[in-house]
Design a protein around this motif. Sequence first.
Motif, mmCIF file in Angstrom:
data_model
loop_
_atom_site.group_PDB
_atom_site.id
_atom_site.type_symbol
_atom_site.label_atom_id
_atom_site.label_comp_id
_atom_site.label_asym_id
_atom_site.label_seq_id
_atom_site.Cartn_x
_atom_site.Cartn_y
_atom_site.Cartn_z
ATOM 1 N N PHE A 70 -10.429 -3.031 11.958
ATOM 2 C CA PHE A 70 -10.633 -1.675 11.452
ATOM 3 C C PHE A 70 -11.971 -1.654 10.718
ATOM 4 N N GLU A 71 -12.731 -0.605 10.918
ATOM 5 C CA GLU A 71 -14.041 -0.507 10.256
ATOM 6 C C GLU A 71 -14.045 0.460 9.082
ATOM 7 N N SER A 72 -13.042 1.341 9.018
ATOM 8 C CA SER A 72 -12.966 2.319 7.930
ATOM 9 C C SER A 72 -11.516 2.731 7.733
ATOM 10 N N ALA A 73 -11.270 3.422 6.628
ATOM 11 C CA ALA A 73 -9.913 3.907 6.360
ATOM 12 C C ALA A 73 -9.447 4.845 7.467
ATOM 13 N N ALA A 74 -10.340 5.661 7.978
ATOM 14 C CA ALA A 74 -9.974 6.602 9.044
ATOM 15 C C ALA A 74 -9.476 5.872 10.289
ATOM 16 N N ASP A 75 -9.962 4.658 10.535
ATOM 17 C CA ASP A 75 -9.507 3.879 11.690
ATOM 18 C C ASP A 75 -8.017 3.571 11.624
ATOM 19 N N LEU A 76 -7.446 3.576 10.436
ATOM 20 C CA LEU A 76 -6.014 3.293 10.296
ATOM 21 C C LEU A 76 -5.157 4.354 10.972
ATOM 22 N N GLU A 77 -5.739 5.517 11.238
ATOM 23 C CA GLU A 77 -5.000 6.562 11.945
ATOM 24 C C GLU A 77 -4.721 6.177 13.391
ATOM 25 N N LEU B 41 0.838 -1.204 0.000
ATOM 26 C CA LEU B 41 0.000 0.000 0.000
ATOM 27 C C LEU B 41 0.867 1.246 0.000
ATOM 28 N N PRO B 42 0.395 2.329 -0.632
ATOM 29 C CA PRO B 42 1.181 3.571 -0.660
ATOM 30 C C PRO B 42 1.376 4.129 0.744
ATOM 31 N N GLY B 43 2.628 4.411 1.076
ATOM 32 C CA GLY B 43 2.948 4.986 2.378
ATOM 33 C C GLY B 43 3.109 3.957 3.477
ATOM 34 N N ILE B 44 2.950 2.684 3.146
ATOM 35 C CA ILE B 44 3.059 1.611 4.138
ATOM 36 C C ILE B 44 4.228 0.715 3.740
ATOM 37 N N GLY B 45 5.212 0.667 4.573
ATOM 38 C CA GLY B 45 6.330 -0.246 4.350
ATOM 39 C C GLY B 45 6.226 -1.399 5.323
ATOM 40 N N PRO B 46 7.277 -2.187 5.429
ATOM 41 C CA PRO B 46 7.243 -3.349 6.321
ATOM 42 C C PRO B 46 6.965 -3.006 7.787
ATOM 43 N N SER B 47 7.574 -1.952 8.311
ATOM 44 C CA SER B 47 7.377 -1.652 9.735
ATOM 45 C C SER B 47 5.962 -1.141 10.015
ATOM 46 N N PRO C 109 -3.743 11.409 8.217
ATOM 47 C CA PRO C 109 -4.766 11.620 7.190
ATOM 48 C C PRO C 109 -4.234 11.569 5.761
ATOM 49 N N ALA C 110 -3.046 12.087 5.522
ATOM 50 C CA ALA C 110 -2.500 12.083 4.156
ATOM 51 C C ALA C 110 -2.235 10.654 3.673
ATOM 52 N N THR C 111 -1.680 9.835 4.541
ATOM 53 C CA THR C 111 -1.429 8.439 4.178
ATOM 54 C C THR C 111 -2.734 7.709 3.933
ATOM 55 N N VAL C 112 -3.708 7.944 4.804
ATOM 56 C CA VAL C 112 -5.022 7.309 4.640
ATOM 57 C C VAL C 112 -5.649 7.720 3.311
ATOM 58 N N ASP C 113 -5.550 8.992 2.951
ATOM 59 C CA ASP C 113 -6.120 9.469 1.682
ATOM 60 C C ASP C 113 -5.471 8.788 0.487
ATOM 61 N N ARG C 114 -4.153 8.551 0.540
ATOM 62 C CA ARG C 114 -3.449 7.909 -0.581
ATOM 63 C C ARG C 114 -3.884 6.459 -0.774
ATOM 64 N N MET C 115 -4.288 5.793 0.293
ATOM 65 C CA MET C 115 -4.623 4.374 0.151
ATOM 66 C C MET C 115 -6.124 4.081 0.258
ATOM 67 N N ARG C 116 -6.916 5.087 0.478
ATOM 68 C CA ARG C 116 -8.354 4.909 0.713
ATOM 69 C C ARG C 116 -9.028 4.001 -0.311
#
Length: 93
Positions: A66-73, A45-51, A80-87
């Motif tokens: 997780f129930e929504s993309a926002a929960d990933l925060e 996923l964009p902005g997500i590496g191994p760690s 929010p920027a990372t969540v928006d890139r992978m939403r």
Amino acid sequence: MKMTLKGMLAALLFSISLGLSSGVLAQEVAPINVNTADAELMAELPGIGPSRADAIIEEREINGAFESAADLERVSGIGPATVDRMRDQVTFD
């Protein structure tokens, strides 16, 4: 700079091949279910590496699905920027 006909044709063919290959790269891929995916898959996923992928799994195991993309925060380092890139590339079924 003077370009020969052979050089112009080579440049044109190169441009066309780039245009055709970009269609292959732009193919839709199935969204990744962050509630079931392993770290290797989530790391794509964009902005997500191994760690961060490991951190997502740890958060999921400790605090539930997780129930929504926002929960990933909830995961440290994901804002929010990372969540928006992978939403559009994640699902939560």
